[in-house]
Design a protein around this motif. Structure first.
Motif, PDB file in Angstrom:
ATOM      1  N   LEU B  80      58.823  52.843  56.519  1.00 45.74           N
ATOM      2  CA  LEU B  80      57.377  52.848  55.720  1.00 45.74           C
ATOM      3  C   LEU B  80      56.836  53.945  56.168  1.00 45.74           C
ATOM      4  CD1 LEU B  80      54.873  51.100  56.368  1.00 45.74           C
ATOM      5  CD2 LEU B  80      55.904  51.302  59.071  1.00 45.74           C
ATOM      6  N   PHE B  83      57.647  55.910  53.375  1.00 44.55           N
ATOM      7  CA  PHE B  83      56.278  55.901  51.999  1.00 44.55           C
ATOM      8  C   PHE B  83      55.009  55.784  52.335  1.00 44.55           C
ATOM      9  CE2 PHE B  83      59.846  52.910  51.036  1.00 44.55           C
ATOM     10  CZ  PHE B  83      61.100  53.583  50.637  1.00 44.55           C
ATOM     11  N   GLU B  84      54.298  55.615  53.428  1.00 46.45           N
ATOM     12  CA  GLU B  84      53.114  55.580  53.723  1.00 46.45           C
ATOM     13  C   GLU B  84      51.989  56.388  54.075  1.00 46.45           C
ATOM     14  OE1 GLU B  84      50.415  53.405  52.909  1.00 46.45           O
ATOM     15  OE2 GLU B  84      52.119  52.257  52.139  1.00 46.45           O
ATOM     16  N   ILE B  86      52.419  58.273  57.612  1.00 45.97           N
ATOM     17  CA  ILE B  86      52.120  58.525  58.776  1.00 45.97           C
ATOM     18  C   ILE B  86      53.167  58.871  59.683  1.00 45.97           C
ATOM     19  CG2 ILE B  86      50.404  56.740  57.627  1.00 45.97           C
ATOM     20  CD1 ILE B  86      52.203  54.121  58.583  1.00 45.97           C
ATOM     21  N   PRO B  89      55.311  54.254  63.762  1.00 44.47           N
ATOM     22  CA  PRO B  89      54.575  52.910  64.336  1.00 44.47           C
ATOM     23  C   PRO B  89      55.351  52.760  65.655  1.00 44.47           C
ATOM     24  CG  PRO B  89      55.442  52.180  62.806  1.00 44.47           C
ATOM     25  CD  PRO B  89      55.916  53.888  62.798  1.00 44.47           C
ATOM     26  N   ILE B 113      63.036  57.828  42.713  1.00 46.84           N
ATOM     27  CA  ILE B 113      62.032  56.542  42.336  1.00 46.84           C
ATOM     28  C   ILE B 113      61.342  55.766  41.680  1.00 46.84           C
ATOM     29  CG2 ILE B 113      60.434  58.558  41.377  1.00 46.84           C
ATOM     30  CD1 ILE B 113      59.292  55.767  44.255  1.00 46.84           C
ATOM     31  N   SER B 119      65.366  51.128  43.874  1.00 40.74           N
ATOM     32  CA  SER B 119      64.837  50.305  44.063  1.00 40.74           C
ATOM     33  C   SER B 119      65.010  48.904  44.896  1.00 40.74           C
ATOM     34  CB  SER B 119      63.877  49.950  43.086  1.00 40.74           C
ATOM     35  OG  SER B 119      63.334  50.792  42.708  1.00 40.74           O
ATOM     36  N   LEU B 122      65.118  49.112  48.855  1.00 43.37           N
ATOM     37  CA  LEU B 122      64.095  49.056  49.662  1.00 43.37           C
ATOM     38  C   LEU B 122      63.736  47.873  49.641  1.00 43.37           C
ATOM     39  CD1 LEU B 122      63.171  52.731  47.939  1.00 43.37           C
ATOM     40  CD2 LEU B 122      64.079  52.288  49.804  1.00 43.37           C
ATOM     41  N   VAL B 123      63.630  47.526  48.018  1.00 42.62           N
ATOM     42  CA  VAL B 123      62.408  46.325  47.882  1.00 42.62           C
ATOM     43  C   VAL B 123      62.875  45.355  49.058  1.00 42.62           C
ATOM     44  CG1 VAL B 123      62.033  43.958  47.000  1.00 42.62           C
ATOM     45  CG2 VAL B 123      61.276  46.283  45.865  1.00 42.62           C
ATOM     46  N   LEU B 126      61.993  46.539  52.500  1.00 43.47           N
ATOM     47  CA  LEU B 126      61.648  46.456  53.051  1.00 43.47           C
ATOM     48  C   LEU B 126      60.778  45.077  53.433  1.00 43.47           C
ATOM     49  CD1 LEU B 126      59.813  48.434  50.212  1.00 43.47           C
ATOM     50  CD2 LEU B 126      59.375  49.176  52.653  1.00 43.47           C
ATOM     51  N   SER B 127      60.852  44.040  53.033  1.00 42.96           N
ATOM     52  CA  SER B 127      60.665  42.586  53.022  1.00 42.96           C
ATOM     53  C   SER B 127      61.779  41.935  54.179  1.00 42.96           C
ATOM     54  CB  SER B 127      61.559  42.165  51.444  1.00 42.96           C
ATOM     55  OG  SER B 127      61.677  40.481  51.964  1.00 42.96           O
ATOM     56  N   LYS B 129      62.009  44.004  57.133  1.00 44.84           N
ATOM     57  CA  LYS B 129      61.635  44.398  57.980  1.00 44.84           C
ATOM     58  C   LYS B 129      60.361  43.350  58.178  1.00 44.84           C
ATOM     59  CE  LYS B 129      64.064  47.679  58.454  1.00 44.84           C
ATOM     60  NZ  LYS B 129      63.597  49.646  58.049  1.00 44.84           N
ATOM     61  N   LEU B 130      59.561  43.018  56.684  1.00 42.16           N
ATOM     62  CA  LEU B 130      58.316  42.319  57.188  1.00 42.16           C
ATOM     63  C   LEU B 130      58.364  41.522  58.271  1.00 42.16           C
ATOM     64  CD1 LEU B 130      55.366  42.072  56.198  1.00 42.16           C
ATOM     65  CD2 LEU B 130      55.692  42.681  53.808  1.00 42.16           C
ATOM     66  N   LEU B 133      59.130  41.506  61.148  1.00 45.61           N
ATOM     67  CA  LEU B 133      57.969  41.868  62.149  1.00 45.61           C
ATOM     68  C   LEU B 133      56.585  40.605  61.562  1.00 45.61           C
ATOM     69  CD1 LEU B 133      56.916  44.932  63.088  1.00 45.61           C
ATOM     70  CD2 LEU B 133      55.848  45.200  61.388  1.00 45.61           C
TER      71      LEU B 133
END
Lengths: 213, 213
Positions: B80, B83-84, B86, B89, B113, B119, B122-123, B126-127, B129-130, B133
DNA sequence: CGGTCGTTTGACTGGTATCAAGACGAGTGG
DNA sequence: CCACTCGTCTTGATACCAGTCAAACGACCG
Protein backbone atom coordinates in the motif's frame (compact mmCIF):
# COMPACT_ATOMS: atom_id res chain seq x y z
CA UNK A 1 -29.09 5.87 -17.87
CA UNK A 2 -25.41 6.60 -18.05
CA UNK A 3 -23.52 5.25 -21.03
CA UNK A 4 -20.50 3.22 -19.98
CA UNK A 5 -18.62 4.16 -23.16
CA UNK A 6 -18.52 7.75 -22.02
CA UNK A 7 -16.83 7.05 -18.71
CA UNK A 8 -13.18 7.63 -18.01
CA UNK A 9 -13.25 4.73 -15.64
CA UNK A 10 -13.71 2.28 -18.50
CA UNK A 11 -11.89 4.28 -21.15
CA UNK A 12 -9.03 1.85 -21.40
CA UNK A 13 -11.28 -1.08 -22.15
CA UNK A 14 -11.84 -2.18 -25.72
CA UNK A 15 -15.24 -1.88 -27.37
CA UNK A 16 -15.71 -5.62 -27.06
CA UNK A 17 -14.85 -5.55 -23.38
CA UNK A 18 -17.42 -2.86 -22.81
CA UNK A 19 -20.16 -4.81 -24.49
CA UNK A 20 -19.09 -7.89 -22.62
CA UNK A 21 -19.39 -5.90 -19.44
CA UNK A 22 -22.81 -4.57 -20.44
CA UNK A 23 -24.00 -8.08 -21.14
CA UNK A 24 -23.23 -9.29 -17.63
CA UNK A 25 -24.57 -6.28 -15.75
CA UNK A 26 -27.53 -4.00 -15.21
CA UNK A 27 -27.84 -0.40 -14.14
CA UNK A 28 -30.00 0.92 -11.36
CA UNK A 29 -30.84 4.34 -10.00
CA UNK A 30 -31.17 5.21 -6.33
CA UNK A 31 -32.59 8.18 -4.49
CA UNK A 32 -30.84 10.08 -1.75
CA UNK A 33 -31.28 8.20 1.51
CA UNK A 34 -31.70 4.77 -0.06
CA UNK A 35 -29.47 1.94 1.07
CA UNK A 36 -27.26 0.08 -1.39
CA UNK A 37 -26.54 -2.67 1.11
CA UNK A 38 -26.41 -3.28 4.83
CA UNK A 39 -23.51 -4.51 6.91
CA UNK A 40 -23.81 -8.27 7.09
CA UNK A 41 -25.60 -8.72 3.76
CA UNK A 42 -24.19 -11.33 1.40
CA UNK A 43 -22.75 -9.71 -1.72
CA UNK A 44 -24.74 -10.64 -4.80
CA UNK A 45 -23.27 -8.25 -7.35
CA UNK A 46 -20.08 -6.40 -7.89
CA UNK A 47 -21.10 -2.77 -7.70
CA UNK A 48 -19.65 0.20 -9.53
CA UNK A 49 -20.88 3.57 -8.36
CA UNK A 50 -21.46 5.44 -11.64
CA UNK A 51 -22.70 8.70 -10.22
CA UNK A 52 -23.72 10.06 -6.85
CA UNK A 53 -22.09 9.47 -3.50
CA UNK A 54 -22.30 6.96 -0.68
CA UNK A 55 -21.90 7.24 3.05
CA UNK A 56 -20.24 4.13 4.43
CA UNK A 57 -20.77 3.32 8.08
CA UNK A 58 -20.81 0.56 10.65
CA UNK A 59 -23.35 0.03 13.40
CA UNK A 60 -22.37 -0.72 16.99
CA UNK A 61 -24.14 -2.64 19.74
CA UNK A 62 -26.15 0.42 20.75
CA UNK A 63 -27.39 0.81 17.15
CA UNK A 64 -25.30 3.90 16.69
CA UNK A 65 -23.84 4.55 13.28
CA UNK A 66 -20.11 4.90 13.08
CA UNK A 67 -19.14 6.88 10.03
CA UNK A 68 -16.22 5.44 8.11
CA UNK A 69 -15.93 7.40 4.88
CA UNK A 70 -17.67 8.65 1.77
CA UNK A 71 -17.34 7.17 -1.67
CA UNK A 72 -17.67 9.31 -4.77
CA UNK A 73 -18.29 8.16 -8.33
CA UNK A 74 -16.74 6.52 -10.20
CA UNK A 75 -15.48 3.66 -8.11
CA UNK A 76 -15.97 0.02 -7.26
CA UNK A 77 -17.98 -0.42 -4.09
CA UNK A 78 -17.04 -2.97 -1.44
CA UNK A 79 -15.37 -5.18 -4.05
CA UNK A 80 -13.57 -6.69 -1.07
CA UNK A 81 -16.74 -8.53 -0.10
CA UNK A 82 -16.96 -10.15 -3.52
CA UNK A 83 -13.29 -11.05 -3.72
CA UNK A 84 -13.12 -12.53 -0.27
CA UNK A 85 -16.62 -13.90 -0.36
CA UNK A 86 -17.57 -12.39 2.98
CA UNK A 87 -20.62 -10.37 4.07
CA UNK A 88 -20.41 -6.64 3.58
CA UNK A 89 -18.33 -5.25 6.45
CA UNK A 90 -20.29 -1.98 6.48
CA UNK A 91 -23.49 -0.37 5.24
CA UNK A 92 -23.73 2.06 2.33
CA UNK A 93 -26.34 4.80 2.00
CA UNK A 94 -26.79 7.28 -0.83
CA UNK A 95 -26.23 10.87 0.30
CA UNK A 96 -27.44 12.17 -3.07
CA UNK A 97 -29.27 10.55 -5.95
CA UNK A 98 -27.05 8.07 -7.72
CA UNK A 99 -26.70 5.22 -10.11
CA UNK A 100 -24.83 1.93 -9.89
CA UNK A 101 -23.70 -0.76 -12.25
CA UNK A 102 -24.59 -4.18 -10.88
CA UNK A 103 -22.23 -6.74 -12.31
CA UNK A 104 -22.78 -10.48 -12.18
CA UNK A 105 -19.67 -11.31 -10.19
CA UNK A 106 -19.23 -14.94 -11.26
CA UNK A 107 -19.28 -13.99 -14.88
CA UNK A 108 -17.09 -11.00 -14.20
CA UNK A 109 -14.42 -13.30 -12.82
CA UNK A 110 -14.66 -15.57 -15.82
CA UNK A 111 -14.45 -12.80 -18.31
CA UNK A 112 -12.25 -10.20 -16.73
CA UNK A 113 -10.00 -11.93 -14.24
CA UNK A 114 -7.04 -11.75 -16.60
CA UNK A 115 -8.00 -8.52 -18.27
CA UNK A 116 -5.03 -6.22 -18.01
CA UNK A 117 -6.93 -2.95 -17.80
CA UNK A 118 -9.47 -4.25 -15.37
CA UNK A 119 -6.71 -5.63 -13.13
CA UNK A 120 -5.12 -2.22 -13.07
CA UNK A 121 -8.43 -0.65 -12.14
CA UNK A 122 -8.83 -3.19 -9.40
CA UNK A 123 -5.36 -2.75 -7.99
CA UNK A 124 -5.84 0.99 -7.95
CA UNK A 125 -9.23 0.71 -6.34
CA UNK A 126 -8.16 -1.77 -3.69
CA UNK A 127 -5.08 0.19 -2.88
CA UNK A 128 -7.12 3.37 -2.56
CA UNK A 129 -9.52 1.65 -0.23
CA UNK A 130 -6.67 0.37 1.89
CA UNK A 131 -5.32 3.87 2.17
CA UNK A 132 -8.69 5.19 3.28
CA UNK A 133 -9.17 2.39 5.79
CA UNK A 134 -5.76 2.76 7.34
CA UNK A 135 -6.52 6.45 7.62
CA UNK A 136 -9.80 5.71 9.38
CA UNK A 137 -8.09 3.22 11.62
CA UNK A 138 -5.51 5.79 12.57
CA UNK A 139 -8.04 8.53 13.27
CA UNK A 140 -10.32 6.34 15.35
CA UNK A 141 -7.67 4.33 17.16
CA UNK A 142 -4.88 6.78 17.77
CA UNK A 143 -6.42 10.22 17.92
CA UNK A 144 -8.28 11.68 20.89
CA UNK A 145 -11.41 13.71 20.30
CA UNK A 146 -9.40 16.88 20.54
CA UNK A 147 -6.89 15.59 18.02
CA UNK A 148 -9.62 14.55 15.60
CA UNK A 149 -11.12 18.01 15.79
CA UNK A 150 -7.78 19.74 15.34
CA UNK A 151 -7.10 17.62 12.29
CA UNK A 152 -10.50 18.29 10.83
CA UNK A 153 -10.06 22.03 11.21
CA UNK A 154 -6.69 22.01 9.51
CA UNK A 155 -7.58 19.61 6.72
CA UNK A 156 -11.20 20.60 6.12
CA UNK A 157 -11.42 24.27 7.00
CA UNK A 158 -14.12 25.02 4.41
CA UNK A 159 -16.26 22.04 5.30
CA UNK A 160 -15.81 22.96 8.94
CA UNK A 161 -17.21 26.41 8.30
CA UNK A 162 -20.06 25.32 6.10
CA UNK A 163 -21.31 22.51 8.32
CA UNK A 164 -23.38 22.49 11.45
CA UNK A 165 -21.66 21.14 14.53
CA UNK A 166 -24.01 18.19 14.69
CA UNK A 167 -22.83 17.05 11.29
CA UNK A 168 -19.18 17.58 12.02
CA UNK A 169 -19.59 15.60 15.21
CA UNK A 170 -21.16 12.71 13.36
CA UNK A 171 -18.37 12.70 10.78
CA UNK A 172 -15.82 12.56 13.59
CA UNK A 173 -17.81 9.99 15.56
CA UNK A 174 -18.00 12.14 18.65
CA UNK A 175 -20.97 13.83 20.33
CA UNK A 176 -21.92 17.45 19.63
CA UNK A 177 -21.35 18.15 23.32
CA UNK A 178 -17.77 17.01 23.14
CA UNK A 179 -17.19 19.04 20.00
CA UNK A 180 -18.62 22.11 21.67
CA UNK A 181 -16.49 21.67 24.77
CA UNK A 182 -13.28 21.09 22.87
CA UNK A 183 -13.86 24.11 20.65
CA UNK A 184 -14.51 26.23 23.74
CA UNK A 185 -11.18 25.05 25.11
CA UNK A 186 -9.34 25.82 21.91
CA UNK A 187 -10.88 29.27 21.85
CA UNK A 188 -9.75 29.88 25.38
CA UNK A 189 -6.22 28.82 24.49
CA UNK A 190 -6.20 31.08 21.44
CA UNK A 191 -5.83 28.21 18.98
CA UNK A 192 -8.90 29.31 17.04
CA UNK A 193 -11.01 32.44 16.79
CA UNK A 194 -14.55 32.86 15.51
CA UNK A 195 -16.45 35.91 14.34
CA UNK A 196 -19.86 36.83 15.66
CA UNK A 197 -21.49 34.35 13.31
CA UNK A 198 -19.31 31.45 14.42
CA UNK A 199 -17.25 31.43 11.27
CA UNK A 200 -13.69 30.41 11.82
CA UNK A 201 -11.58 33.50 11.20
CA UNK A 202 -8.28 32.28 12.59
CA UNK A 203 -6.61 28.96 13.33
CA UNK A 204 -3.12 28.41 14.67
CA UNK A 205 -2.25 25.66 12.20
CA UNK A 206 1.08 24.91 13.80
CA UNK A 207 -0.25 24.28 17.25
CA UNK A 208 -3.29 22.44 15.92
CA UNK A 209 -1.03 20.13 13.96
CA UNK A 210 1.00 19.45 17.05
CA UNK A 211 -2.12 18.16 18.71
CA UNK A 212 -2.66 15.42 16.20
CA UNK A 213 0.82 14.42 15.08
CA UNK B 1 19.34 -17.54 0.81
CA UNK B 2 15.99 -18.70 -0.42
CA UNK B 3 15.66 -19.45 -4.11
CA UNK B 4 12.77 -17.58 -5.67
CA UNK B 5 12.24 -20.33 -8.26
CA UNK B 6 11.24 -22.69 -5.52
CA UNK B 7 8.45 -20.54 -4.16
CA UNK B 8 4.78 -21.13 -4.84
CA UNK B 9 4.24 -17.41 -4.63
CA UNK B 10 6.14 -16.90 -7.87
CA UNK B 11 5.31 -20.22 -9.47
CA UNK B 12 3.13 -18.70 -12.14
CA UNK B 13 5.85 -16.37 -13.35
CA UNK B 14 7.95 -17.32 -16.36
CA UNK B 15 11.66 -18.04 -16.01
CA UNK B 16 12.43 -14.68 -17.61
CA UNK B 17 10.14 -12.88 -15.24
CA UNK B 18 11.89 -14.47 -12.31
CA UNK B 19 15.31 -13.43 -13.49
CA UNK B 20 13.95 -9.97 -14.22
CA UNK B 21 12.68 -9.87 -10.67
CA UNK B 22 16.00 -11.04 -9.29
CA UNK B 23 17.80 -8.37 -11.25
CA UNK B 24 15.83 -5.58 -9.64
CA UNK B 25 15.88 -6.88 -6.08
CA UNK B 26 18.06 -8.08 -3.24
CA UNK B 27 17.46 -10.43 -0.35
CA UNK B 28 18.11 -9.72 3.28
CA UNK B 29 17.88 -11.72 6.48
CA UNK B 30 16.56 -10.40 9.77
CA UNK B 31 16.73 -11.67 13.32
CA UNK B 32 13.78 -12.00 15.63
CA UNK B 33 13.07 -8.61 17.18
CA UNK B 34 14.52 -6.58 14.33
CA UNK B 35 12.42 -3.90 12.70
CA UNK B 36 11.67 -3.98 8.99
CA UNK B 37 10.33 -0.43 9.02
CA UNK B 38 8.78 2.08 11.35
CA UNK B 39 5.45 3.84 11.02
CA UNK B 40 6.12 7.11 9.24
CA UNK B 41 9.16 5.89 7.28
CA UNK B 42 9.17 6.59 3.57
CA UNK B 43 8.94 3.37 1.59
CA UNK B 44 12.10 2.71 -0.38
CA UNK B 45 11.52 -0.85 -1.53
CA UNK B 46 8.62 -3.09 -2.21
CA UNK B 47 9.01 -5.87 0.34
CA UNK B 48 8.09 -9.50 0.00
CA UNK B 49 8.31 -11.51 3.20
CA UNK B 50 9.93 -14.76 2.05
CA UNK B 51 10.06 -16.51 5.39
CA UNK B 52 9.43 -15.70 9.02
CA UNK B 53 6.66 -13.58 10.47
CA UNK B 54 6.03 -9.95 11.25
CA UNK B 55 4.09 -8.20 13.97
CA UNK B 56 2.44 -5.08 12.60
CA UNK B 57 1.54 -2.35 15.05
CA UNK B 58 0.86 1.35 15.43
CA UNK B 59 2.14 3.61 18.19
CA UNK B 60 -0.10 6.06 20.03
CA UNK B 61 0.65 9.37 21.69
CA UNK B 62 1.68 7.64 24.92
CA UNK B 63 4.19 5.49 22.99
CA UNK B 64 2.08 2.43 23.51
CA UNK B 65 2.05 -0.16 20.77
CA UNK B 66 -1.31 -1.04 19.30
CA UNK B 67 -1.19 -4.46 17.75
CA UNK B 68 -2.89 -4.70 14.37
CA UNK B 69 -2.06 -8.12 12.97
CA UNK B 70 0.61 -10.62 12.08
CA UNK B 71 1.93 -11.32 8.61
CA UNK B 72 3.23 -14.72 7.66
CA UNK B 73 5.40 -15.64 4.69
CA UNK B 74 4.94 -15.51 1.78
CA UNK B 75 3.30 -12.14 1.24
CA UNK B 76 3.85 -8.62 0.07
CA UNK B 77 4.43 -6.26 2.98
CA UNK B 78 2.82 -2.84 3.15
CA UNK B 79 2.65 -2.63 -0.64
CA UNK B 80 0.00 0.00 0.00
CA UNK B 81 2.70 2.47 1.00
CA UNK B 82 4.48 1.98 -2.31
CA UNK B 83 1.37 2.13 -4.44
CA UNK B 84 -0.01 5.22 -2.78
CA UNK B 85 3.37 6.76 -2.19
CA UNK B 86 2.68 7.46 1.46
CA UNK B 87 4.74 6.78 4.58
CA UNK B 88 4.27 3.40 6.20
CA UNK B 89 1.05 3.54 8.20
CA UNK B 90 2.40 1.09 10.80
CA UNK B 91 5.61 -0.50 12.07
CA UNK B 92 6.70 -4.06 11.34
CA UNK B 93 8.84 -6.17 13.67
CA UNK B 94 10.10 -9.71 13.15
CA UNK B 95 8.67 -12.13 15.70
CA UNK B 96 10.98 -14.87 14.43
CA UNK B 97 14.03 -14.88 12.19
CA UNK B 98 13.05 -14.08 8.64
CA UNK B 99 14.06 -13.06 5.20
CA UNK B 100 12.72 -10.46 2.80
CA UNK B 101 12.99 -9.66 -0.86
CA UNK B 102 13.64 -5.96 -1.34
CA UNK B 103 12.42 -4.93 -4.76
CA UNK B 104 13.33 -1.68 -6.46
CA UNK B 105 9.82 -0.33 -6.73
CA UNK B 106 10.31 2.04 -9.67
CA UNK B 107 11.72 -0.71 -11.80
CA UNK B 108 9.08 -3.11 -10.55
CA UNK B 109 6.40 -0.79 -11.87
CA UNK B 110 8.14 -0.50 -15.23
CA UNK B 111 8.62 -4.21 -15.63
CA UNK B 112 5.64 -5.78 -13.93
CA UNK B 113 2.78 -3.28 -13.95
CA UNK B 114 1.05 -5.09 -16.78
CA UNK B 115 2.21 -8.56 -15.88
CA UNK B 116 -0.87 -10.71 -15.64
CA UNK B 117 0.35 -13.06 -12.94
CA UNK B 118 1.84 -10.34 -10.84
CA UNK B 119 -1.40 -8.33 -11.06
CA UNK B 120 -3.30 -11.30 -9.79
CA UNK B 121 -0.89 -11.70 -6.92
CA UNK B 122 -1.32 -8.04 -6.14
CA UNK B 123 -5.09 -8.08 -6.27
CA UNK B 124 -5.16 -11.11 -4.02
CA UNK B 125 -2.71 -9.58 -1.59
CA UNK B 126 -4.44 -6.21 -1.44
CA UNK B 127 -7.81 -7.79 -1.05
CA UNK B 128 -6.52 -9.99 1.77
CA UNK B 129 -5.05 -6.98 3.53
CA UNK B 130 -8.30 -5.13 3.18
CA UNK B 131 -10.11 -8.02 4.77
CA UNK B 132 -7.71 -8.11 7.67
CA UNK B 133 -7.88 -4.39 8.17
CA UNK B 134 -11.65 -4.24 8.12
CA UNK B 135 -11.59 -7.04 10.66
CA UNK B 136 -9.24 -5.05 12.88
CA UNK B 137 -11.36 -1.97 12.45
CA UNK B 138 -14.43 -3.89 13.52
CA UNK B 139 -12.78 -5.43 16.57
CA UNK B 140 -11.25 -2.21 17.81
CA UNK B 141 -14.10 0.12 16.94
CA UNK B 142 -17.21 -1.91 17.64
CA UNK B 143 -16.30 -4.45 20.28
CA UNK B 144 -15.98 -3.80 23.99
CA UNK B 145 -13.17 -5.42 25.95
CA UNK B 146 -15.52 -8.16 27.05
CA UNK B 147 -16.63 -8.77 23.47
CA UNK B 148 -13.05 -8.93 22.23
CA UNK B 149 -12.22 -11.48 24.87
CA UNK B 150 -15.32 -13.56 24.15
CA UNK B 151 -14.46 -13.57 20.47
CA UNK B 152 -10.86 -14.52 21.14
CA UNK B 153 -11.91 -17.45 23.29
CA UNK B 154 -14.31 -18.77 20.67
CA UNK B 155 -12.08 -18.25 17.66
CA UNK B 156 -8.69 -18.94 19.21
CA UNK B 157 -9.33 -21.47 21.93
CA UNK B 158 -5.97 -23.19 21.54
CA UNK B 159 -3.98 -19.98 21.40
CA UNK B 160 -5.94 -18.79 24.39
CA UNK B 161 -4.88 -21.83 26.38
CA UNK B 162 -1.27 -21.82 25.31
CA UNK B 163 -0.63 -18.13 25.90
CA UNK B 164 0.03 -16.14 29.00
CA UNK B 165 -2.58 -13.54 29.84
CA UNK B 166 -0.10 -10.73 29.30
CA UNK B 167 0.30 -11.78 25.70
CA UNK B 168 -3.37 -12.26 25.06
CA UNK B 169 -3.99 -8.83 26.50
CA UNK B 170 -1.46 -7.25 24.18
CA UNK B 171 -2.96 -9.00 21.17
CA UNK B 172 -6.36 -7.64 22.15
CA UNK B 173 -5.01 -4.21 22.97
CA UNK B 174 -6.31 -4.28 26.50
CA UNK B 175 -4.49 -4.41 29.85
CA UNK B 176 -3.82 -7.66 31.72
CA UNK B 177 -5.89 -6.26 34.58
CA UNK B 178 -8.92 -5.84 32.39
CA UNK B 179 -8.48 -9.32 30.96
CA UNK B 180 -8.24 -10.77 34.43
CA UNK B 181 -11.32 -8.95 35.63
CA UNK B 182 -13.45 -9.87 32.63
CA UNK B 183 -12.44 -13.52 32.87
CA UNK B 184 -13.34 -13.50 36.56
CA UNK B 185 -16.74 -12.14 35.62
CA UNK B 186 -17.28 -14.76 32.95
CA UNK B 187 -16.32 -17.45 35.40
CA UNK B 188 -18.81 -16.14 37.89
CA UNK B 189 -21.54 -16.17 35.23
CA UNK B 190 -20.66 -19.70 34.24
CA UNK B 191 -19.64 -18.75 30.71
CA UNK B 192 -16.24 -20.37 31.10
CA UNK B 193 -14.65 -22.83 33.48
CA UNK B 194 -10.97 -23.47 34.18
CA UNK B 195 -9.19 -26.40 35.75
CA UNK B 196 -6.71 -26.03 38.58
CA UNK B 197 -3.97 -25.06 36.15
CA UNK B 198 -6.00 -22.32 34.49
CA UNK B 199 -6.66 -24.28 31.35
CA UNK B 200 -10.00 -23.59 29.78
CA UNK B 201 -12.06 -26.73 30.19
CA UNK B 202 -15.45 -25.35 29.22
CA UNK B 203 -16.81 -22.41 27.28
CA UNK B 204 -20.45 -21.63 26.56
CA UNK B 205 -19.90 -20.82 22.89
CA UNK B 206 -23.45 -19.71 22.31
CA UNK B 207 -23.52 -17.13 25.03
CA UNK B 208 -19.99 -16.00 24.27
CA UNK B 209 -20.96 -15.43 20.65
CA UNK B 210 -23.94 -13.40 21.73
CA UNK B 211 -21.58 -11.04 23.49
CA UNK B 212 -19.73 -10.11 20.35
CA UNK B 213 -22.29 -10.33 17.60
C1' DC C 1 13.94 -21.50 49.71
C1' DG C 2 14.32 -17.17 47.76
C1' DG C 3 13.59 -14.62 43.59
C1' DT C 4 11.30 -13.53 39.55
C1' DC C 5 7.55 -13.29 36.63
C1' DG C 6 2.76 -13.37 36.11
C1' DT C 7 -1.87 -12.79 38.01
C1' DT C 8 -5.30 -10.86 40.87
C1' DT C 9 -7.55 -7.31 43.48
C1' DG C 10 -8.64 -2.75 45.10
C1' DA C 11 -8.78 2.19 44.84
C1' DC C 12 -8.46 5.82 41.88
C1' DT C 13 -8.34 8.52 37.42
C1' DG C 14 -9.42 10.17 32.91
C1' DG C 15 -11.75 10.70 28.77
C1' DT C 16 -15.91 10.73 26.63
C1' DA C 17 -20.90 9.71 26.53
C1' DT C 18 -25.31 10.63 28.41
C1' DC C 19 -29.00 13.23 30.20
C1' DA C 20 -31.08 17.44 31.28
C1' DA C 21 -31.61 22.21 31.32
C1' DG C 22 -30.80 26.65 29.73
C1' DA C 23 -29.23 30.15 26.15
C1' DC C 24 -29.09 31.77 21.66
C1' DG C 25 -30.51 33.17 17.11
C1' DA C 26 -32.96 33.13 12.81
C1' DG C 27 -37.30 32.93 10.74
C1' DT C 28 -42.55 33.39 11.16
C1' DG C 29 -47.00 35.07 12.02
C1' DG C 30 -49.71 38.29 14.39
C1' DC D 1 -41.95 45.28 15.44
C1' DC D 2 -42.57 42.09 18.82
C1' DA D 3 -43.05 37.67 20.69
C1' DC D 4 -43.00 32.83 19.72
C1' DT D 5 -40.94 28.80 18.24
C1' DC D 6 -37.80 25.59 16.57
C1' DG D 7 -33.42 24.02 15.81
C1' DT D 8 -28.95 24.36 17.45
C1' DC D 9 -25.34 25.19 20.69
C1' DT D 10 -23.65 25.41 25.37
C1' DT D 11 -23.09 24.11 30.05
C1' DG D 12 -23.39 21.31 34.07
C1' DA D 13 -24.01 17.02 36.61
C1' DT D 14 -23.41 12.35 36.38
C1' DA D 15 -22.25 7.68 34.58
C1' DC D 16 -19.34 4.28 32.59
C1' DC D 17 -15.66 1.83 30.66
C1' DA D 18 -11.19 0.89 30.74
C1' DG D 19 -6.52 2.33 32.11
C1' DT D 20 -3.20 3.28 35.86
C1' DC D 21 -0.91 2.50 40.05
C1' DA D 22 0.12 -0.16 43.93
C1' DA D 23 0.16 -4.07 46.69
C1' DA D 24 -0.60 -8.81 47.69
C1' DC D 25 -0.56 -13.24 46.05
C1' DG D 26 0.90 -17.44 43.60
C1' DA D 27 3.74 -20.52 40.93
C1' DC D 28 7.62 -22.09 39.04
C1' DC D 29 12.71 -22.35 38.54
C1' DG D 30 17.32 -22.53 39.76
Amino acid sequence: MIDLDKLDFFSKLTKEDISKLKSISTQKSYKKGEILFYEGDEPRFLYVLLCGALRVYKTNAKSQQIFLHSLNAITFVAELANFENIPYPASAEFTVDGEVLKIDYERFVDEFISNKQMSLNLVRSLSGKLKILSQVLHDELILSSEAKIAKFIVENAELFNSSKNVNIASILNITPETLSRVLAGMKKDGLVRFDEHKSLIYADEQKLKQIYS
